[in-house]
Design an enzyme around this catalytic site. Structure first.
Site, PDB file in Angstrom:
ATOM      1  N   CYS A 177       0.817  -1.209   0.000  1.00 22.65           N
ATOM      2  CA  CYS A 177       0.000   0.000   0.000  1.00 22.65           C
ATOM      3  C   CYS A 177       0.848   1.254   0.000  1.00 22.65           C
ATOM      4  O   CYS A 177       1.833   1.333   0.735  1.00 22.65           O
ATOM      5  CB  CYS A 177      -0.870   0.071   1.256  1.00 22.65           C
TER       6      CYS A 177
HETATM    7  P1  XMP Z   1      -0.323  -7.475   3.335  1.00 16.71           P
HETATM    8  O1  XMP Z   1       0.463  -6.570   4.265  1.00 16.71           O
HETATM    9  O2  XMP Z   1      -0.699  -8.755   3.992  1.00 16.71           O
HETATM   10  O3  XMP Z   1      -1.664  -6.673   3.041  1.00 16.71           O
HETATM   11  O4  XMP Z   1       0.398  -7.672   2.050  1.00 16.71           O
HETATM   12  C1  XMP Z   1      -2.664  -7.148   2.185  1.00 16.71           C
HETATM   13  C2  XMP Z   1      -3.767  -6.107   2.109  1.00 16.71           C
HETATM   14  O5  XMP Z   1      -3.292  -4.905   1.489  1.00 16.71           O
HETATM   15  C3  XMP Z   1      -4.408  -4.190   0.949  1.00 16.71           C
HETATM   16  N1  XMP Z   1      -4.081  -3.784  -0.418  1.00 16.71           N
HETATM   17  C4  XMP Z   1      -3.863  -2.532  -0.822  1.00 16.71           C
HETATM   18  N2  XMP Z   1      -3.890  -1.374  -0.127  1.00 16.71           N
HETATM   19  N3  XMP Z   1      -3.308  -0.220  -2.109  1.00 16.71           N
HETATM   20  C5  XMP Z   1      -3.614  -0.198  -0.792  1.00 16.71           C
HETATM   21  O6  XMP Z   1      -3.643   0.858  -0.175  1.00 16.71           O
HETATM   22  C6  XMP Z   1      -3.268  -1.326  -2.869  1.00 16.71           C
HETATM   23  O7  XMP Z   1      -2.976  -1.298  -4.069  1.00 16.71           O
HETATM   24  C7  XMP Z   1      -3.558  -2.553  -2.168  1.00 16.71           C
HETATM   25  N4  XMP Z   1      -3.621  -3.839  -2.590  1.00 16.71           N
HETATM   26  C8  XMP Z   1      -3.943  -4.576  -1.484  1.00 16.71           C
HETATM   27  C9  XMP Z   1      -5.588  -5.122   0.979  1.00 16.71           C
HETATM   28  O8  XMP Z   1      -6.411  -4.733   2.060  1.00 16.71           O
HETATM   29  C10 XMP Z   1      -4.937  -6.483   1.233  1.00 16.71           C
HETATM   30  O9  XMP Z   1      -5.796  -7.420   1.835  1.00 16.71           O
END
Ligand code: XMP
Length: 344
Positions: A177
């Site tokens: 993110c």
């Molecule tokens: P981890 O830390 O386990 O987090 O890799 C997975 C979660 O990240 C979120 N997610 C995003 N958040 N931009 C964001 O701000 C993105 O492009 C993005 N892609 C995933 C999502 O909640 C996921 O479950």
């Protein structure tokens, strides 16, 4: 006054007296509004994490499979049908967007026998998402709907009031993110979870005083930022289940091919917002290929069992019962990791 926000690495759980003789005694099953799962770990509903093969493995493990939404509806339907035919409908959940355009898809999935849904929006505490949730509820009162994401107690309250069965918490903690950098918005994940858990407590107390025999529940799913089993244990002090992306990225069963770069194996792990064409709040990355989902999950769950036993918690409900945290300094964090040794 500016409040201070904390996340997993800022704290440790203070060990408690334990009567648990062996880690295997700890019951790590999780319940969401009557749906019971063998463990509380939900692989992220992301394009590079949960497709058909991962869905199959997750259902096999007794967990909740939330199929991502970055594919045509027909493909989502195909996966849902396949999993429902094999495992039944309880552990199969379909992701949807939070706009009124998503209502026809919701209808189609209902007709196909899908009973669990996840409204997957970066800013779940928005009028549009709340209205879509209300419209879905108006179409069907019974199905299980996870809504999110939110980072505040009041945001969670609004989603619960609009008919969410469970709320998903996390704005910006994910490993891919860039929301916090690109927009300046977010709440460190532990504080976000604590704030939502406080509202959950209020709502449960209100429910308890009602004369009705049916008591509504208000489950919380922590989403993002889990780097280790330790973080999982800390998140489960406030959440009923935890969504994990990074730790499963690179598994054999995730979508995408293994790439060979300089003799080492990698897979893609891509932020969901990168599938959009407008403002992007995530990055695309590669991670080392990791082996089988079942092995990684088993290791994570071992850590969770251990964490519970240090807490004297026989199950995940015990774990949420008044956990004692201690704030640590940078020196404390350094001490927590292996130090003064050369790792082999
Ligand atoms: P981890 O830390 O386990 O987090 O890799 C997975 C979660 O990240 C979120 N997610 C995003 N958040 N931009 C964001 O701000 C993105 O492009 C993005 N892609 C995933 C999502 O909640 C996921 O479950």
């Amino acid at each position: 006054m500016i409040r201070e926000g904390l996340t997993f690495d800022d704290v440790l759980l203070v060990p408690q007296h334990s009567t648990i003789k062996s880690r295997s005694e700890v019951d790590i099953s999780a319940t969401l509004c009557g749906l019971k799962f063998k463990h509380p770990v939900i692989p992220a509903n992301m394009k590079t994490i949960t497709g058909l093969e991962m869905g199959f493995e997750i259902c096999k493990s007794g967990g909740l499979a939330i199929i991502h939404r970055f594919m045509p509806i027909e493909e989502q339907l195909f996966i849902a049908n396949h999993l429902i035919d094999t495992f039944g409908d309880r552990g199969v959940c379909i992701s949807l967007g939070g706009q009124n355009e998503d209502l026809p898809a919701f209808h189609k999935f209902l007709e196909a026998g899908v009973r669990n849904f996840c409204i997957d929006v970066a800013h779940g505490d928005s009028a549009q998402c709340i209205q879509t949730l209300k419209n879905m509820r108006a179409l069907n009162e019974q199905v299980f709907i996870i809504a999110g994401n939110v980072a505040t107690g009041e945001g969670a309250r609004r989603l619960w009031e609009a008919g969410a069965s469970a709320v998903k918490v996390g704005v910006g903690p994910g490993s891919l993110c860039t929301t916090r950098i690109e927009t300046g918005n977010g709440v460190p994940q532990l504080t976000a979870l604590m704030d939502v858990a406080q509202v959950q407590k209020q709502l449960m107390e209100l429910e308890r005083t009602k004369a009705t025999t049916y008591k509504r529940q208000f489950p919380i799913i922590a989403d993002g930022g889990i780097k280790s089993a330790g973080d999982l244990v800390k998140a489960l002090c406030f959440a009923d289940m935890v969504m994990v992306g990074n730790l499963f990225a690179g598994c054999v069963e995730t979508p995408g091919e293994i790439m060979n770069i300089d003799g080492r194996s990698f897979k893609h792990y891509v932020g969901s917002s990168t599938h959009k064409t407008n403002h992007v709040e995530g990055v695309a990355a590669i991670v080392p290929a990791k082996g089988k989902f079942g092995d990684i999950l088993a290791k994570l769950l071992e850590g969770l069992r251990s964490g519970c036993s240090y807490q004297g918690a026989h199950n995940l409900v015990d774990l949420r019962d008044n956990p004692e945290f201690i704030r640590i300094t940078n020196a404390g964090l350094k001490e927590s990791h292996p130090h003064d040794v050369i790792l082999k």
